[in-house]
Design a protein around this motif. Structure first.
Motif, PDB file in Angstrom:
ATOM      1  N   ALA A  60      19.238  -4.502 -20.814  1.00 19.43           N
ATOM      2  CA  ALA A  60      19.029  -3.914 -22.205  1.00 19.43           C
ATOM      3  C   ALA A  60      18.609  -2.307 -22.112  1.00 19.43           C
ATOM      4  N   ALA A  61      18.496  -1.845 -21.009  1.00 20.09           N
ATOM      5  CA  ALA A  61      18.327  -0.473 -20.832  1.00 20.09           C
ATOM      6  C   ALA A  61      19.448   0.282 -20.615  1.00 20.09           C
ATOM      7  N   GLY A  62      20.724  -0.661 -20.444  1.00 19.87           N
ATOM      8  CA  GLY A  62      21.857  -0.047 -20.043  1.00 19.87           C
ATOM      9  C   GLY A  62      22.172   0.111 -18.970  1.00 19.87           C
ATOM     10  N   GLY A 114       0.802  -1.316   0.016  1.00 16.26           N
ATOM     11  CA  GLY A 114       0.139   0.023   0.015  1.00 16.26           C
ATOM     12  C   GLY A 114       0.802   1.364   0.095  1.00 16.26           C
ATOM     13  N   ALA A 115       2.028   1.011   0.176  1.00 13.88           N
ATOM     14  CA  ALA A 115       3.070   2.409   0.172  1.00 13.88           C
ATOM     15  C   ALA A 115       3.445   2.696  -1.204  1.00 13.88           C
ATOM     16  N   GLY A 116       4.042   3.687  -1.540  1.00 18.97           N
ATOM     17  CA  GLY A 116       4.645   4.066  -2.573  1.00 18.97           C
ATOM     18  C   GLY A 116       3.812   4.054  -4.063  1.00 18.97           C
ATOM     19  N   ALA A 117       4.156   4.416  -4.988  1.00 16.76           N
ATOM     20  CA  ALA A 117       3.340   4.756  -6.143  1.00 16.76           C
ATOM     21  C   ALA A 117       2.894   3.457  -7.066  1.00 16.76           C
ATOM     22  N   GLY A 118       3.525   2.346  -6.584  1.00 18.89           N
ATOM     23  CA  GLY A 118       3.040   1.169  -7.242  1.00 18.89           C
ATOM     24  C   GLY A 118       3.675   0.917  -8.653  1.00 18.89           C
ATOM     25  N   TRP A 119       4.927   1.481  -8.946  1.00 18.89           N
ATOM     26  CA  TRP A 119       5.415   1.488 -10.313  1.00 18.89           C
ATOM     27  C   TRP A 119       5.653   0.170 -10.616  1.00 18.89           C
ATOM     28  N   SER A 120       5.716  -0.289 -11.956  1.00 21.11           N
ATOM     29  CA  SER A 120       5.993  -1.773 -12.254  1.00 21.11           C
ATOM     30  C   SER A 120       7.580  -1.720 -12.290  1.00 21.11           C
ATOM     31  N   SER A 121       8.289  -2.766 -12.375  1.00 22.79           N
ATOM     32  CA  SER A 121       9.869  -2.972 -12.502  1.00 22.79           C
ATOM     33  C   SER A 121      10.202  -2.222 -13.784  1.00 22.79           C
ATOM     34  N   GLU A 122       9.397  -2.371 -14.891  1.00 20.82           N
ATOM     35  CA  GLU A 122       9.770  -1.638 -16.273  1.00 20.82           C
ATOM     36  C   GLU A 122       9.551  -0.009 -16.024  1.00 20.82           C
ATOM     37  N   GLN A 123       8.771   0.369 -15.542  1.00 18.95           N
ATOM     38  CA  GLN A 123       8.650   1.790 -15.492  1.00 18.95           C
ATOM     39  C   GLN A 123       9.942   2.410 -14.775  1.00 18.95           C
ATOM     40  N   LEU A 124      10.240   1.530 -13.537  1.00 20.52           N
ATOM     41  CA  LEU A 124      11.128   2.102 -12.774  1.00 20.52           C
ATOM     42  C   LEU A 124      12.892   1.861 -13.457  1.00 20.52           C
ATOM     43  N   ILE A 125      12.732   0.918 -14.265  1.00 21.94           N
ATOM     44  CA  ILE A 125      14.007   0.701 -14.968  1.00 21.94           C
ATOM     45  C   ILE A 125      13.997   1.872 -16.062  1.00 21.94           C
ATOM     46  N   ASP A 126      12.952   2.222 -16.727  1.00 23.45           N
ATOM     47  CA  ASP A 126      13.120   3.039 -17.731  1.00 23.45           C
ATOM     48  C   ASP A 126      13.231   4.561 -17.144  1.00 23.45           C
ATOM     49  N   ALA A 127      12.823   4.917 -16.022  1.00 21.10           N
ATOM     50  CA  ALA A 127      13.075   6.049 -15.347  1.00 21.10           C
ATOM     51  C   ALA A 127      14.263   6.126 -14.777  1.00 21.10           C
ATOM     52  N   CYS A 128      15.207   5.141 -14.186  1.00 22.25           N
ATOM     53  CA  CYS A 128      16.559   5.282 -13.764  1.00 22.25           C
ATOM     54  C   CYS A 128      17.344   5.523 -15.174  1.00 22.25           C
ATOM     55  N   ALA A 129      16.957   4.663 -16.070  1.00 21.39           N
ATOM     56  CA  ALA A 129      18.078   4.819 -17.312  1.00 21.39           C
ATOM     57  C   ALA A 129      17.878   6.213 -17.760  1.00 21.39           C
ATOM     58  N   GLU A 130      16.805   7.124 -17.999  1.00 19.94           N
ATOM     59  CA  GLU A 130      16.744   8.247 -18.536  1.00 19.94           C
ATOM     60  C   GLU A 130      17.416   9.225 -17.648  1.00 19.94           C
ATOM     61  N   ARG A 131      17.675   9.088 -16.301  1.00 17.55           N
ATOM     62  CA  ARG A 131      18.295   9.871 -15.473  1.00 17.55           C
ATOM     63  C   ARG A 131      19.793   9.581 -15.393  1.00 17.55           C
ATOM     64  N   GLY A 132      20.275   8.364 -16.015  1.00 17.55           N
ATOM     65  CA  GLY A 132      21.655   7.962 -16.023  1.00 17.55           C
ATOM     66  C   GLY A 132      22.125   7.380 -14.847  1.00 17.55           C
ATOM     67  N   PHE A 133      21.161   6.675 -13.759  1.00 19.71           N
ATOM     68  CA  PHE A 133      21.595   5.865 -13.022  1.00 19.71           C
ATOM     69  C   PHE A 133      22.509   4.672 -13.489  1.00 19.71           C
ATOM     70  N   GLY A 134      23.393   4.209 -12.503  1.00 18.26           N
ATOM     71  CA  GLY A 134      24.152   2.951 -13.094  1.00 18.26           C
ATOM     72  C   GLY A 134      23.588   1.661 -12.790  1.00 18.26           C
ATOM     73  N   GLY A 135      22.876   1.503 -11.991  1.00 17.17           N
ATOM     74  CA  GLY A 135      22.352   0.220 -11.595  1.00 17.17           C
ATOM     75  C   GLY A 135      21.080   0.243 -10.625  1.00 17.17           C
ATOM     76  N   ILE A 136      20.505  -0.943 -10.561  1.00 18.11           N
ATOM     77  CA  ILE A 136      19.486  -1.191  -9.774  1.00 18.11           C
ATOM     78  C   ILE A 136      19.569  -2.302  -8.645  1.00 18.11           C
TER      79      ILE A 136
END
Ligand code: ZN
Length: 282
Positions: free
Chosen positions: A66-68, A24-46
């Protein structure tokens, strides 16, 4: 010491920071959403948690790469001693290691669990822990995964941990003496330790992970009120200097359990803030 002022490629997101750890906490993003958001911002890993992967570990690992991005790790084994230990333990430990291997995670974190029922203090629990970790290390080595003992702040003693300092974790590493075993250092758990630099120096070469957040001077909850880097009193640069002097050159993963603050915000804002704070304060 690495300079992150202009480069945050060493920054990794621990997905707990977006609130999925509490139903019930957090925005409930899928792993895919999270991966794309991290890739867009130049994170190195998850770094993922087992509960969000289900039977999709391999798929999510591939999607991450695949998202780098790198899969920097997986949280965590079941508690291995103490009152919260699942039955049968060995099967679940193996399943957690197998999931890390399927995901392509190089490191799986161990939160040890507390004092074994029927015993007092730490001695008997440490003996049992060393025995069980040794068995887990053999399986981890076969699977190409390393195990990282994470000491926790002493307030988590009793039911959640029997390792309180880097020195404690090093003692278990010394006893088990297995190449698949090392230590994860989390700012939240070690910032108070005036012997930290010496303990890290003794553990040189064994550091497998570095977890970032901050300790809020007026914390309101021992588990769920971690601060964003720069908002608290932990000496983040000094801790990282000691961690790097101990030979660590891997990802710095942001792990912020924050039920009343960061988990209530838009994940995009949380990720942007992490990048900014990482460059300025870490
Ligand atoms: Zn941690």
């Amino acid at each position: 010491m690495r300079d992150f002022g202009q480069d945050h490629s060493a920054l990794a997101l621990n997905t707990a920071s977006l609130g999925h750890n509490l139903d019930g906490a957090g925005a409930g993003w899928s792993s895919e959403q999270l991966i794309d958001a991290c890739a867009e911002r130049g994170f190195g890993g998850i770094v993922y948690w087992r509960r969000e992967l289900g039977d999709r570990a391999q798929q999510i690992g591939e999607r991450t790469r695949a998202a780098g991005l790198a899969v920097a790790g997986l949280c965590r084994t079941p508690l291995m001693v103490g009152p919260g230990t699942p039955q049968p333990l060995e099967d679940e430990v193996r399943a957690s290691i197998d999931m890390a291997a399927a995901l392509g995670a190089p490191v799986l974190t161990i939160v040890t669990g507390g004092t074994e029922p029927g015993t007092k203090g730490l001695g008997p629990s440490w003996d049992l822990l060393a025995e069980r970790v040794a068995v887990a290390c053999d399986h981890a080595a076969r699977q190409g995964v390393k195990l990282a003992l994470e000491p926790l702040n002493p307030m988590f003693g009793g039911n959640r941990t029997c390792l309180f300092t880097v020195a404690d974790a090093y003692e278990i590493c010394r006893r088990v003496n297995h190449p698949a075993l090392g230590i994860a250092v989390d700012v939240y758990h070690v910032w108070w330790d005036s012997r930290l630099t010496e303990s890290l120096a003794a553990a040189k070469g064994l550091i497998l992970g570095y977890h970032l957040c901050d300790w809020l001077a007026e914390t309101s909850h021992m588990l769920l009120d971690r601060g964003m880097m720069g908002d608290g009193v932990a000496d983040l640069r000094a801790i990282r200097a000691a961690v790097e002097a101990a030979g660590y050159a891997g990802f710095c993963e942001v792990e912020i359990f924050s039920a009343e603050d960061w988990w209530k915000r838009d994940p995009r804002e949380v990720l942007d803030t992490m990048v900014d704070r990482f460059r300025r304060f870490c």
